[in-house]
Design a protein around this motif. Structure first.
Motif, PDB file in Angstrom:
ATOM      1  N   ARG A  35       3.182  -7.588  -4.289  1.00 15.67           N
ATOM      2  CA  ARG A  35       3.128  -6.242  -4.889  1.00 15.67           C
ATOM      3  C   ARG A  35       1.762  -5.601  -4.674  1.00 15.67           C
ATOM      4  O   ARG A  35       1.666  -4.417  -4.371  1.00 15.67           O
ATOM      5  CB  ARG A  35       3.385  -6.337  -6.399  1.00 15.67           C
ATOM      6  CG  ARG A  35       4.844  -6.526  -6.716  1.00 15.67           C
ATOM      7  CD  ARG A  35       5.016  -6.950  -8.160  1.00 15.67           C
ATOM      8  NE  ARG A  35       6.424  -7.019  -8.495  1.00 15.67           N
ATOM      9  CZ  ARG A  35       7.120  -5.968  -8.921  1.00 15.67           C
ATOM     10  NH1 ARG A  35       6.532  -4.799  -9.096  1.00 15.67           N
ATOM     11  NH2 ARG A  35       8.407  -6.090  -9.181  1.00 15.67           N
ATOM     12  N   VAL A  36       0.728  -6.385  -4.861  1.00 11.64           N
ATOM     13  CA  VAL A  36      -0.630  -5.868  -4.689  1.00 11.64           C
ATOM     14  C   VAL A  36      -0.835  -5.449  -3.236  1.00 11.64           C
ATOM     15  O   VAL A  36      -1.356  -4.365  -2.957  1.00 11.64           O
ATOM     16  CB  VAL A  36      -1.676  -6.920  -5.133  1.00 11.64           C
ATOM     17  CG1 VAL A  36      -3.083  -6.445  -4.802  1.00 11.64           C
ATOM     18  CG2 VAL A  36      -1.539  -7.196  -6.619  1.00 11.64           C
ATOM     19  N   VAL A  37      -0.385  -6.299  -2.307  1.00 12.86           N
ATOM     20  CA  VAL A  37      -0.522  -5.994  -0.880  1.00 12.86           C
ATOM     21  C   VAL A  37       0.222  -4.695  -0.551  1.00 12.86           C
ATOM     22  O   VAL A  37      -0.299  -3.809   0.125  1.00 12.86           O
ATOM     23  CB  VAL A  37       0.019  -7.155  -0.015  1.00 12.86           C
ATOM     24  CG1 VAL A  37       0.134  -6.744   1.443  1.00 12.86           C
ATOM     25  CG2 VAL A  37      -0.879  -8.367  -0.170  1.00 12.86           C
ATOM     26  N   LYS A  42       0.293   1.037   0.788  1.00 14.44           N
ATOM     27  CA  LYS A  42       0.746   2.385   0.449  1.00 14.44           C
ATOM     28  C   LYS A  42      -0.440   3.334   0.318  1.00 14.44           C
ATOM     29  O   LYS A  42      -0.439   4.434   0.882  1.00 14.44           O
ATOM     30  CB  LYS A  42       1.533   2.339  -0.873  1.00 14.44           C
ATOM     31  CG  LYS A  42       1.943   3.707  -1.377  1.00 14.44           C
ATOM     32  CD  LYS A  42       2.189   3.727  -2.869  1.00 14.44           C
ATOM     33  CE  LYS A  42       0.906   3.603  -3.651  1.00 14.44           C
ATOM     34  NZ  LYS A  42       1.058   3.864  -5.088  1.00 14.44           N
ATOM     35  N   ARG A  43      -1.468   2.893  -0.416  1.00 12.10           N
ATOM     36  CA  ARG A  43      -2.659   3.720  -0.607  1.00 12.10           C
ATOM     37  C   ARG A  43      -3.282   4.099   0.741  1.00 12.10           C
ATOM     38  O   ARG A  43      -3.662   5.254   0.964  1.00 12.10           O
ATOM     39  CB  ARG A  43      -3.700   2.978  -1.464  1.00 12.10           C
ATOM     40  CG  ARG A  43      -3.319   2.837  -2.921  1.00 12.10           C
ATOM     41  CD  ARG A  43      -3.551   4.126  -3.689  1.00 12.10           C
ATOM     42  NE  ARG A  43      -4.968   4.503  -3.655  1.00 12.10           N
ATOM     43  CZ  ARG A  43      -5.850   4.192  -4.607  1.00 12.10           C
ATOM     44  NH1 ARG A  43      -5.457   3.508  -5.651  1.00 12.10           N
ATOM     45  NH2 ARG A  43      -7.105   4.580  -4.509  1.00 12.10           N
ATOM     46  N   ARG A  44      -3.343   3.101   1.624  1.00  7.53           N
ATOM     47  CA  ARG A  44      -3.918   3.337   2.955  1.00  7.53           C
ATOM     48  C   ARG A  44      -3.073   4.322   3.749  1.00  7.53           C
ATOM     49  O   ARG A  44      -3.602   5.200   4.409  1.00  7.53           O
ATOM     50  CB  ARG A  44      -3.987   2.040   3.742  1.00  7.53           C
ATOM     51  CG  ARG A  44      -5.197   1.218   3.455  1.00  7.53           C
ATOM     52  CD  ARG A  44      -5.014  -0.012   4.248  1.00  7.53           C
ATOM     53  NE  ARG A  44      -6.245  -0.601   4.692  1.00  7.53           N
ATOM     54  CZ  ARG A  44      -6.282  -1.797   5.275  1.00  7.53           C
ATOM     55  NH1 ARG A  44      -5.166  -2.466   5.475  1.00  7.53           N
ATOM     56  NH2 ARG A  44      -7.411  -2.293   5.673  1.00  7.53           N
ATOM     57  N   TYR A  45      -1.747   4.134   3.669  1.00 10.80           N
ATOM     58  CA  TYR A  45      -0.852   5.004   4.443  1.00 10.80           C
ATOM     59  C   TYR A  45      -0.996   6.464   4.019  1.00 10.80           C
ATOM     60  O   TYR A  45      -1.136   7.353   4.860  1.00 10.80           O
ATOM     61  CB  TYR A  45       0.604   4.543   4.292  1.00 10.80           C
ATOM     62  CG  TYR A  45       1.577   5.486   4.962  1.00 10.80           C
ATOM     63  CD1 TYR A  45       1.624   5.595   6.351  1.00 10.80           C
ATOM     64  CD2 TYR A  45       2.404   6.317   4.204  1.00 10.80           C
ATOM     65  CE1 TYR A  45       2.470   6.492   6.974  1.00 10.80           C
ATOM     66  CE2 TYR A  45       3.264   7.210   4.820  1.00 10.80           C
ATOM     67  CZ  TYR A  45       3.294   7.286   6.202  1.00 10.80           C
ATOM     68  OH  TYR A  45       4.125   8.180   6.810  1.00 10.80           O
ATOM     69  N   ASN A 183       9.742  10.082   9.072  1.00 13.72           N
ATOM     70  CA  ASN A 183       9.890   8.690   9.475  1.00 13.72           C
ATOM     71  C   ASN A 183       8.710   7.796   9.066  1.00 13.72           C
ATOM     72  O   ASN A 183       8.067   7.179   9.901  1.00 13.72           O
ATOM     73  CB  ASN A 183      10.114   8.629  10.996  1.00 13.72           C
ATOM     74  CG  ASN A 183      10.668   7.283  11.417  1.00 13.72           C
ATOM     75  OD1 ASN A 183      11.237   6.566  10.595  1.00 13.72           O
ATOM     76  ND2 ASN A 183      10.476   6.931  12.674  1.00 13.72           N
ATOM     77  N   PRO A 184       8.426   7.708   7.778  1.00 15.67           N
ATOM     78  CA  PRO A 184       7.333   6.830   7.328  1.00 15.67           C
ATOM     79  C   PRO A 184       7.762   5.370   7.442  1.00 15.67           C
ATOM     80  O   PRO A 184       8.941   5.096   7.659  1.00 15.67           O
ATOM     81  CB  PRO A 184       7.160   7.228   5.861  1.00 15.67           C
ATOM     82  CG  PRO A 184       8.503   7.694   5.440  1.00 15.67           C
ATOM     83  CD  PRO A 184       9.161   8.289   6.649  1.00 15.67           C
ATOM     84  N   PRO A 185       6.816   4.418   7.297  1.00 19.14           N
ATOM     85  CA  PRO A 185       7.211   3.002   7.317  1.00 19.14           C
ATOM     86  C   PRO A 185       8.318   2.737   6.294  1.00 19.14           C
ATOM     87  O   PRO A 185       8.336   3.361   5.231  1.00 19.14           O
ATOM     88  CB  PRO A 185       5.924   2.275   6.907  1.00 19.14           C
ATOM     89  CG  PRO A 185       4.826   3.224   7.177  1.00 19.14           C
ATOM     90  CD  PRO A 185       5.388   4.604   7.064  1.00 19.14           C
ATOM     91  N   ALA A 186       9.214   1.818   6.650  1.00 23.67           N
ATOM     92  CA  ALA A 186      10.401   1.585   5.821  1.00 23.67           C
ATOM     93  C   ALA A 186      10.048   1.267   4.365  1.00 23.67           C
ATOM     94  O   ALA A 186      10.731   1.744   3.452  1.00 23.67           O
ATOM     95  CB  ALA A 186      11.235   0.473   6.428  1.00 23.67           C
ATOM     96  N   PHE A 187       8.966   0.485   4.153  1.00 21.18           N
ATOM     97  CA  PHE A 187       8.665   0.084   2.762  1.00 21.18           C
ATOM     98  C   PHE A 187       8.296   1.293   1.889  1.00 21.18           C
ATOM     99  O   PHE A 187       8.496   1.274   0.683  1.00 21.18           O
ATOM    100  CB  PHE A 187       7.558  -0.992   2.734  1.00 21.18           C
ATOM    101  CG  PHE A 187       6.152  -0.455   2.834  1.00 21.18           C
ATOM    102  CD1 PHE A 187       5.604  -0.149   4.070  1.00 21.18           C
ATOM    103  CD2 PHE A 187       5.386  -0.249   1.694  1.00 21.18           C
ATOM    104  CE1 PHE A 187       4.306   0.339   4.174  1.00 21.18           C
ATOM    105  CE2 PHE A 187       4.090   0.249   1.776  1.00 21.18           C
ATOM    106  CZ  PHE A 187       3.553   0.540   3.024  1.00 21.18           C
ATOM    107  N   ILE A 188       7.800   2.350   2.516  1.00 23.07           N
ATOM    108  CA  ILE A 188       7.440   3.553   1.753  1.00 23.07           C
ATOM    109  C   ILE A 188       8.701   4.190   1.162  1.00 23.07           C
ATOM    110  O   ILE A 188       8.773   4.466  -0.033  1.00 23.07           O
ATOM    111  CB  ILE A 188       6.691   4.570   2.660  1.00 23.07           C
ATOM    112  CG1 ILE A 188       5.309   4.037   3.059  1.00 23.07           C
ATOM    113  CG2 ILE A 188       6.576   5.936   1.987  1.00 23.07           C
ATOM    114  CD1 ILE A 188       4.246   4.130   1.987  1.00 23.07           C
TER     115      ILE A 188
END
Ligand SMILES: [Zn+2]
Length: 332
Positions: A35-37, A42-45, A183-188
């Motif tokens: 979760r932390v990772v 997310k913050r970086r993206y 089209n952001p990364p899937a986890f977003i």
């Protein structure tokens, strides 16, 4: 005696923690790490150049979306979503019947829905009849008289409901398109969809249409038995009500019967006739797949315009909004 058991259990738990706390801690850390990772990624993206560049690229698409969201909100709160009736005293699929009894129910006379103008408290027989013949009972108990004026009010409601329905559907299609195009990364999209929309600047829209509801409710004297029939004025019910009233007032034989009944079928036929093209600015669904189109009275009903096919035209929502603002004398 039970206290003793609790005390023993607590002592047992404490001794377990004392013995095994390093394992418990390791387990908790292991569970928290992904979760932390994810949070850091997310913050970086959201602060990456890639994200910010894409965001400014689609700024105009987002702005258009937000304009329609504002428009939908204004439609929602325009107060037009109600018929003027209050409760006084063969289309079964248009009504829903529920047994709302609860065991040991205690009727609270102060909190019950009596104050609600759209609830008719009545006998069980009326609740059942309303489920079987909703339009007849709706008109009878909520005082929708078979008059030309009532028919126009119902048609008017139908137009507001369908405009709002189309705006809401349009917004969700636009939100989908923005996410697909970005089209952001899937986890977003999987974990941060709401935040993604907020970061892109999308003003999340009303997702529901507040359909007017009319209820017939029966609660037994003791309060243990309760049944309810709800008539929801969605497009299907409104169109059926338009047909029902027009038959009742022998509309087709009246002078006003020269006009068409304003139903979803008529609105669609006007859009097809105009080739899904705004008759003012000539933009069409070919130019813009998510174009929001509306059907407009060329001479407004308020100025004596009739719902004849000659007096109806297709307008894009922008042209229609500009036109109604001009008519109302307000700024766009
Ligand atoms: Zn237009």
């Amino acid at each position: 005696m039970p206290y003793l058991i609790v005390i023993v259990l607590i002592i047992l738990l404490i001794s377990l923690i004392i013995t095994y706390w390093p394992i418990a801690l390791a387990l908790a850390v292991a569970l928290a790490i992904p979760r932390v990772v994810r949070y850091i990624r997310k913050r970086r993206y959201f602060s990456s150049d890639l994200f910010l560049a894409h965001k400014s690229e689609i700024a105009s698409v987002v702005a258009e979306h937000n304009d329609i969201a504002t428009y939908a909100r204004a439609l929602r709160s325009s107060g037009g979503l109600m018929l003027g009736a209050t409760a006084t005293g063969a289309q079964a699929h248009l009504a829903s019947f529920e047994n709302t009894s609860h065991h040991n129910y205690r009727r609270d006379r102060n909190v019950a829905a009596y104050a609600d103008g759209n609830v008719h408290n009545c006998s069980l027989q009326v609740v059942r009849n309303a489920a079987a013949d909703p339009l007849k009972y709706l008109c009878k108990y909520f005082e929708i008289k078979p008059t030309e004026a009532a028919l126009e009010a119902v048609e008017d409601l139908g137009e507001t409901v369908s405009r709002l329905e189309e705006a809401v559907n349009n917004l969700s299609a636009r939100e989908q398109a923005i996410a697909t195009d970005f089209n952001p990364p899937a986890f977003i999209l999987k974990h941060y969809r709401q935040e993604f929309m907020a970061q892109v600047g999308v003003d999340l829209a009303p997702i529901t249409v507040p359909y007017p509801e009319y209820r017939f409710e029966y609660v037994s004297a003791g309060g243990n038995s309760a049944q309810r029939t709800t008539v929801t004025l969605n497009t299907e019910t409104i169109d059926a009500l338009v047909e029902y009233l027009s038959t009742k007032i022998k509309f087709l034989k009246s002078a006003a019967g020269q006009r068409a009944l304003m139903t979803a079928t008529l609105r669609n036929s006007i859009k097809v006739r105009d080739n899904f093209t705004c008759q003012q600015c000539a933009i069409s669904t070919t130019d813009e797949p998510h174009l929001l189109l509306e059907v407009d009275h060329i001479l407004p009903v308020s100025r004596g315009g009739l719902s004849t096919v000659e007096n109806l035209q297709t307008l894009c929502w922008r042209c229609n909004r500009t036109k109604s603002n001009k008519l109302l004398g307000t700024q766009p």
